[in-house]
Design an enzyme around this catalytic site. Structure first.
Site, mmCIF file in Angstrom:
data_model
loop_
_atom_site.group_PDB
_atom_site.id
_atom_site.type_symbol
_atom_site.label_atom_id
_atom_site.label_comp_id
_atom_site.label_asym_id
_atom_site.label_seq_id
_atom_site.Cartn_x
_atom_site.Cartn_y
_atom_site.Cartn_z
ATOM 1 N N GLY A 1 0.807 -1.220 0.000
ATOM 2 C CA GLY A 1 0.000 0.000 0.000
ATOM 3 C C GLY A 1 0.833 1.260 0.000
ATOM 4 N N CYS A 2 1.884 1.306 -0.835
ATOM 5 C CA CYS A 2 2.831 2.429 -0.811
ATOM 6 C C CYS A 2 2.502 3.527 -1.825
ATOM 7 C CB CYS A 2 4.248 1.934 -1.088
ATOM 8 S SG CYS A 2 4.901 0.832 0.172
ATOM 9 N N SER A 3 1.414 3.399 -2.563
ATOM 10 C CA SER A 3 1.170 4.355 -3.643
ATOM 11 C C SER A 3 0.766 5.736 -3.147
ATOM 12 C CB SER A 3 0.089 3.817 -4.589
ATOM 13 O OG SER A 3 -1.139 3.632 -3.894
ATOM 14 N N SER A 4 0.254 5.819 -1.920
ATOM 15 C CA SER A 4 -0.193 7.120 -1.404
ATOM 16 C C SER A 4 -0.312 7.057 0.110
ATOM 17 C CB SER A 4 -1.535 7.515 -2.021
ATOM 18 O OG SER A 4 -2.550 6.585 -1.627
ATOM 19 N N GLY A 5 -0.629 8.207 0.703
ATOM 20 C CA GLY A 5 -0.963 8.272 2.116
ATOM 21 C C GLY A 5 0.120 7.799 3.057
ATOM 22 N N GLY B 1 1.251 4.803 3.659
ATOM 23 C CA GLY B 1 2.189 3.855 3.086
ATOM 24 C C GLY B 1 3.299 4.523 2.304
ATOM 25 N N SER C 1 -6.654 0.147 12.795
ATOM 26 C CA SER C 1 -7.427 1.381 12.877
ATOM 27 C C SER C 1 -8.014 1.527 14.270
ATOM 28 C CB SER C 1 -8.572 1.363 11.847
ATOM 29 O OG SER C 1 -9.484 2.420 12.074
ATOM 30 N N TYR D 1 -15.738 -2.899 8.132
ATOM 31 C CA TYR D 1 -14.358 -2.413 8.154
ATOM 32 C C TYR D 1 -13.750 -2.628 9.543
ATOM 33 C CZ TYR D 1 -10.452 0.834 8.413
ATOM 34 O OH TYR D 1 -9.208 1.403 8.620
#
Length: 278
Positions: free
Chosen positions: A8-12, A14, A134, A147
């Site tokens: 999950g490194c594409s944004s945010g 990560g 979370s 979730y």
């Protein structure tokens, strides 16, 4: 220098975890569904950064990714399970296919990754596994039940994993972020197409069309990422890292309420044992 495998490194959060590790001089295998989103960073960190195409719902891609990283870097010191997304629906509004994909991404995918990586770090007798959960695992609000449940499952497995791995020199940390200014409440958020009006005043209030928090969250992803790595590598690393003032508020209020409710039934609960006369 550590060698990290991150999802999950594409944004945010990560993406910031990837950048923080690279700035520290660490090596990072950044796993994303579309590697072109991170290609510009390879020019800045050609020796440190490896881009790996990975959909965490695919067992075959997980196995291939771990093998490639092990071959390229010859080791993996840490796994960060960050890939995940939100799904909004009242429990009754939930859709089977959507729920299955949610759990494949948020829970079963991370578990498969852990099972693939553990033989490597067990052999080294050292390593760290970080599972991004979370604050919703502590207190799940209406409309976020599925979730929250996916994160509860992740935390439950992490608790057992930590006890299993501690004698092997492997640390396990769970991170419970509050609201950070990422794409989580934007493009990463999905919801049920089913709408039941009876839930309008509860779960309905948190449907995407009624949520205007995106872009206004107080949490800074860069600061959050820096603290995650600091905590994970510290001598007194916590098993659970509550991340953000809002997350701490959720935890403190939930614990106080839970203790108050449970205490009222404590005497009767303890009285359920066999009596000495029986």
């Amino acid at each position: 220098m550590k060698t990290w495998m991150m999802t999950g490194c594409s944004s945010g959060l990560g993406k910031q975890l990837m950048l923080e590790a690279l700035k520290r001089g660490d090596r990072v295998a950044a796993c994303v569904r579309r590697i072109e989103t991170l290609e510009p960073f390879v020019r800045d960190y050609p020796e440190q950064l490896l881009l790996v195409a990975l959909d965490v719902t695919s067992p075959q891609m997980i196995e291939a990714a771990v093998q490639r990283i092990g071959t390229h870097f010859n080791t993996i010191d840490g796994l960060i399970n960050n890939a995940g997304y939100g799904y909004r629906a009242a429990i009754e509004e939930g859709e089977d296919a959507a729920i299955d994909t949610l759990f494949q991404t948020n829970f079963f995918g991370p578990m498969r990754l852990i099972r693939q990586v553990l033989p490597i770090i067990r052999k080294q007798k050292s390593g760290v596994i970080i599972n991004i959960s979370s604050a919703a695992a502590v207190n799940t609000f209406p409309g976020f039940g599925y979730y929250g449940a996916s994160n509860c499952a992740l935390e439950g497995a992490s608790s057992a994993l930590a006890k299993e791995c501690a004698p092997l020199g492997i640390r396990v940390m769970v991170v419970e972020p509050g609201a950070f200014r990422t794409d989580f409440s934007g493009r990463s958020l999905t919801q049920s197409a089913c709408v039941i009006e009876d839930y309008a005043a509860t779960a309905g209030l948190r449907r995407i069309e009624h949520d205007h928090t995106h872009g206004t969250q107080m949490g800074d992803p860069q600061k959050g990422a820096a603290l995650i790595l600091e905590a994970a590598l510290s001598a007194d690393a916590p098993h659970t890292l509550v991340l953000g003032a809002d997350a701490w508020e959720v935890v403190e209020q939930s614990e106080a309420q839970l203790h108050e409710e449970m205490a009222r039934w404590l005497k009767k609960s303890r009285a359920t044992a066999f009596s000495s006369e029986e």
